[in-house]
Write a protein that holds these residues in place. Structure first.
Motif, PDB file in Angstrom:
ATOM      1  N   LEU A   1       0.835  -1.207   0.000  1.00 61.11           N
ATOM      2  CA  LEU A   1       0.000   0.000   0.000  1.00 61.11           C
ATOM      3  C   LEU A   1       0.870   1.258   0.000  1.00 61.11           C
ATOM      4  CD1 LEU A   1      -2.756  -1.061   2.571  1.00 61.11           C
ATOM      5  CD2 LEU A   1      -3.141  -0.559   0.144  1.00 61.11           C
ATOM      6  N   ILE A   2       1.946   1.230   0.784  1.00 60.57           N
ATOM      7  CA  ILE A   2       2.865   2.370   0.834  1.00 60.57           C
ATOM      8  C   ILE A   2       3.523   2.572  -0.528  1.00 60.57           C
ATOM      9  CG2 ILE A   2       5.012   3.254   1.849  1.00 60.57           C
ATOM     10  CD1 ILE A   2       4.176   1.812   4.465  1.00 60.57           C
ATOM     11  N   LEU A   3       3.909   1.462  -1.191  1.00 57.49           N
ATOM     12  CA  LEU A   3       4.505   1.560  -2.522  1.00 57.49           C
ATOM     13  C   LEU A   3       3.520   2.209  -3.493  1.00 57.49           C
ATOM     14  CD1 LEU A   3       6.661   1.053  -4.626  1.00 57.49           C
ATOM     15  CD2 LEU A   3       5.885  -1.332  -4.794  1.00 57.49           C
TER      16      LEU A   3
ATOM     17  N   ILE B   1       4.071   5.772  -5.496  1.00 58.41           N
ATOM     18  CA  ILE B   1       3.919   5.952  -6.946  1.00 58.41           C
ATOM     19  C   ILE B   1       3.001   7.141  -7.213  1.00 58.41           C
ATOM     20  CG2 ILE B   1       2.888   4.920  -9.033  1.00 58.41           C
ATOM     21  CD1 ILE B   1       3.902   2.185  -7.943  1.00 58.41           C
ATOM     22  N   TYR B   2       1.909   7.222  -6.460  1.00 58.28           N
ATOM     23  CA  TYR B   2       0.948   8.319  -6.639  1.00 58.28           C
ATOM     24  C   TYR B   2       1.581   9.679  -6.338  1.00 58.28           C
ATOM     25  CZ  TYR B   2      -2.900  11.506  -5.627  1.00 58.28           C
ATOM     26  OH  TYR B   2      -3.722  12.608  -5.602  1.00 58.28           O
ATOM     27  N   ILE B   3       2.217   9.803  -5.165  1.00 55.66           N
ATOM     28  CA  ILE B   3       2.707  11.132  -4.777  1.00 55.66           C
ATOM     29  C   ILE B   3       3.929  11.554  -5.595  1.00 55.66           C
ATOM     30  CG2 ILE B   3       1.778  10.897  -2.437  1.00 55.66           C
ATOM     31  CD1 ILE B   3       4.683  10.664  -1.430  1.00 55.66           C
ATOM     32  N   THR B   4       4.733  10.574  -6.047  1.00 55.39           N
ATOM     33  CA  THR B   4       5.907  10.916  -6.860  1.00 55.39           C
ATOM     34  C   THR B   4       5.486  11.337  -8.264  1.00 55.39           C
ATOM     35  OG1 THR B   4       7.241   9.340  -5.589  1.00 55.39           O
ATOM     36  CG2 THR B   4       8.170  10.130  -7.668  1.00 55.39           C
ATOM     37  N   ALA B   5       4.569  10.573  -8.877  1.00 57.78           N
ATOM     38  CA  ALA B   5       4.068  10.952 -10.204  1.00 57.78           C
ATOM     39  C   ALA B   5       3.324  12.287 -10.131  1.00 57.78           C
ATOM     40  CB  ALA B   5       3.156   9.858 -10.751  1.00 57.78           C
ATOM     41  N   LYS B   6       2.604  12.499  -9.041  1.00 58.68           N
ATOM     42  CA  LYS B   6       1.897  13.770  -8.841  1.00 58.68           C
ATOM     43  C   LYS B   6       2.894  14.920  -8.719  1.00 58.68           C
ATOM     44  CE  LYS B   6      -1.095  16.074  -5.431  1.00 58.68           C
ATOM     45  NZ  LYS B   6      -1.791  15.919  -4.129  1.00 58.68           N
TER      46      LYS B   6
ATOM     47  N   MET C   1       7.317 -12.677  -2.681  1.00 59.48           N
ATOM     48  CA  MET C   1       7.779 -12.053  -1.443  1.00 59.48           C
ATOM     49  C   MET C   1       9.178 -11.462  -1.598  1.00 59.48           C
ATOM     50  SD  MET C   1       7.477 -13.296   2.529  1.00 59.48           S
ATOM     51  CE  MET C   1       9.189 -13.698   2.776  1.00 59.48           C
ATOM     52  N   TYR C   2       9.343 -10.634  -2.624  1.00 60.40           N
ATOM     53  CA  TYR C   2      10.593  -9.911  -2.812  1.00 60.40           C
ATOM     54  C   TYR C   2      10.569  -8.682  -1.905  1.00 60.40           C
ATOM     55  CZ  TYR C   2      11.703 -12.766  -6.915  1.00 60.40           C
ATOM     56  OH  TYR C   2      12.019 -13.808  -7.751  1.00 60.40           O
ATOM     57  N   TYR C   3      10.726  -8.952  -0.639  1.00 61.52           N
ATOM     58  CA  TYR C   3      10.561  -7.953   0.421  1.00 61.52           C
ATOM     59  C   TYR C   3      11.518  -6.773   0.230  1.00 61.52           C
ATOM     60  CZ  TYR C   3       8.265  -7.383   5.004  1.00 61.52           C
ATOM     61  OH  TYR C   3       7.443  -6.988   6.034  1.00 61.52           O
ATOM     62  N   LYS C   4      12.799  -7.102   0.052  1.00 53.63           N
ATOM     63  CA  LYS C   4      13.810  -6.042  -0.104  1.00 53.63           C
ATOM     64  C   LYS C   4      13.552  -5.230  -1.359  1.00 53.63           C
ATOM     65  CE  LYS C   4      17.485  -8.582  -0.011  1.00 53.63           C
ATOM     66  NZ  LYS C   4      18.928  -8.839  -0.165  1.00 53.63           N
ATOM     67  N   ASN C   5      13.116  -5.909  -2.419  1.00 55.09           N
ATOM     68  CA  ASN C   5      12.842  -5.218  -3.680  1.00 55.09           C
ATOM     69  C   ASN C   5      11.716  -4.198  -3.516  1.00 55.09           C
ATOM     70  OD1 ASN C   5      13.562  -6.763  -6.803  1.00 55.09           O
ATOM     71  ND2 ASN C   5      12.870  -4.656  -6.528  1.00 55.09           N
ATOM     72  N   ILE C   6      10.669  -4.589  -2.792  1.00 49.75           N
ATOM     73  CA  ILE C   6       9.530  -3.695  -2.555  1.00 49.75           C
ATOM     74  C   ILE C   6       9.964  -2.499  -1.712  1.00 49.75           C
ATOM     75  CG2 ILE C   6       7.282  -3.527  -1.384  1.00 49.75           C
ATOM     76  CD1 ILE C   6       6.904  -6.542  -2.272  1.00 49.75           C
ATOM     77  N   LEU C   7      10.746  -2.753  -0.661  1.00 53.26           N
ATOM     78  CA  LEU C   7      11.263  -1.654   0.151  1.00 53.26           C
ATOM     79  C   LEU C   7      12.197  -0.760  -0.663  1.00 53.26           C
ATOM     80  CD1 LEU C   7      12.107  -3.079   3.699  1.00 53.26           C
ATOM     81  CD2 LEU C   7      10.526  -1.231   3.138  1.00 53.26           C
ATOM     82  N   GLY C   8      12.996  -1.387  -1.526  1.00 52.09           N
ATOM     83  CA  GLY C   8      13.903  -0.619  -2.378  1.00 52.09           C
ATOM     84  C   GLY C   8      13.147   0.326  -3.293  1.00 52.09           C
ATOM     85  N   LEU C   9      12.039  -0.136  -3.855  1.00 51.01           N
ATOM     86  CA  LEU C   9      11.212   0.709  -4.734  1.00 51.01           C
ATOM     87  C   LEU C   9      10.615   1.881  -3.955  1.00 51.01           C
ATOM     88  CD1 LEU C   9       9.440  -2.095  -6.777  1.00 51.01           C
ATOM     89  CD2 LEU C   9      10.965  -0.354  -7.732  1.00 51.01           C
ATOM     90  N   ILE C  10      10.161   1.611  -2.741  1.00 51.63           N
ATOM     91  CA  ILE C  10       9.597   2.677  -1.900  1.00 51.63           C
ATOM     92  C   ILE C  10      10.659   3.750  -1.641  1.00 51.63           C
ATOM     93  CG2 ILE C  10       8.740   3.234   0.417  1.00 51.63           C
ATOM     94  CD1 ILE C  10       7.418   0.418   0.428  1.00 51.63           C
TER      95      ILE C  10
END
Length: 350
Positions: A141-143, A147-152, A180-189
């Motif tokens: 959800l945070i990711l 995406i929303y606030i960065t594109a905005k 469950m690519y946990y680190k990848n998801i955190l990395g994207l955030i």
């Protein structure tokens, strides 16, 4: 001429949509057409023929819909099952419970950034199982919100909304969660947050976020570095400030590898020097092409539009660099499809 192109565009979109529908229903084989070529043709004709329409406006509360889609699709697997999904589930369980293990394989493959977060969550009373399931749903959800606030921030709230909407139904992103690519998801955030601070000119916040990215997910950090180098070259008038900020990012990343530099960094350098880096564990480019058909032409169109405007921001560079890495199979190319998909989603939203 414009009318002819516009009529041709409508016909092509109709054919493209019908073809995707027939493939989805397994009526025709997905390999009968080169959809990537079809998508490029659609994008080029659309760019030439479409005129700017009246302004389209959204209400901020509309983002509740894609967030609900993310929440439902990520929680659904756990309604009748409490076992974490994932590719490296057992490894994550071991390391979350032994975050500062000195085992060589831990020092080589697992950065400290994630485990500062998971250790804090455990101190707050959360179980390992909860961290690996519902906390990961929260990060998804945070990711989406990032995406929303960065594109905005880089464009407008309408583009932010459509980026979030496409992300919520992206099969590639659901697979990232399911593996469950946990680190990848955190990395994207963290990467999106660093981009946000860069646009907002909050340089110290950007530096700290980028450094933490380096201590959390090295592949995302490498992509960030490539983007930042090209960004510095393009913005040559501010080269001194950008180089100083880059140096500070590297300097603040180093403490994450104190006592583990030999194990964590040197083994990653040798394959680069020997040009012997694997593809990474994820779907391949051919599979991804068919999972992203719905927004593929729009991504090309958005990219062409931004290039024509000479809007070489970090999101545009993200798409160009990851597309080159994945297409030419340069380094870790299958895993970088996850990055390419986020960049494509934003381009498609544009």
């Amino acid at each position: 001429m414009k009318n002819i192109l516009k009529d041709s565009l409508l016909i092509l979109i109709l054919i493209y949509t019908i073809a995707i529908g027939l493939i989805s229903l397994n009526i025709i084989n997905k390999y009968v057409l080169h959809f990537e070529i079809f998508a490029v043709i659609l994008a080029v004709i659309a760019f030439i023929s479409l005129k700017k329409n009246k302004e389209f406006s959204i209400k901020e509360y509309w983002i509740a819909l894609p967030l609900l889609i993310i929440l439902v699709t990520r929680i659904l697997p756990y309604l009748t099952n409490n076992i974490p999904l994932g590719y490296d589930t057992g490894i994550y369980k071991y390391i979350i419970e032994n975050p500062f293990s000195q085992d060589k394989w831990v020092l080589q493959g697992w950065e400290l950034g994630l485990f500062f977060i998971t250790s804090l969550l455990k101190l707050l009373g959360l179980s390992t199982n909860t961290i690996m399931t519902y906390v990961l749903v929260l990060f998804e959800l945070i990711l989406g919100l990032m995406i929303y606030i960065t594109a905005k921030k880089y464009f407008n709230k309408e583009i932010g909304f459509f980026a979030l909407l496409i992300f919520s139904v992206s099969i590639a992103q659901f697979k990232t969660f399911a593996f469950m690519y946990y680190k990848n998801i955190l990395g994207l955030i963290l990467m999106l947050l660093a981009f946000y601070f860069l646009k907002d000119r909050k340089y110290w916040a950007m530096i700290i976020t980028a450094a933490y990215l380096g201590g959390t997910h090295r592949p995302s950090y490498l992509i960030f570095a490539f983007i930042y180098i090209v960004y510095t070259i393009i913005n040559f008038k501010s080269w001194k400030k950008n180089i100083l900020n880059g140096a500070l990012i590297v300097l603040l990343t180093l403490p994450f590898y104190i006592g583990r530099f030999k194990e964590a960094i040197l083994p990653a350098i040798d394959p680069i020097l020997e040009a012997n880096i694997g593809a990474g564990t994820f779907i391949n480019l051919l599979q991804y092409q068919f999972l992203s058909l719905a927004y593929l032409p729009f991504a090309f169109l958005g990219f062409i539009y931004l290039i024509r405007k000479k809007d070489f921001n970090v999101l545009t560079l993200w798409f160009a660099i990851t597309a080159a890495i994945v297409y030419f199979k340069i380094i870790f190319f299958n895993r970088y499809i996850i990055h390419l998909d986020i960049a494509m989603i934003i381009m498609a939203a544009v």
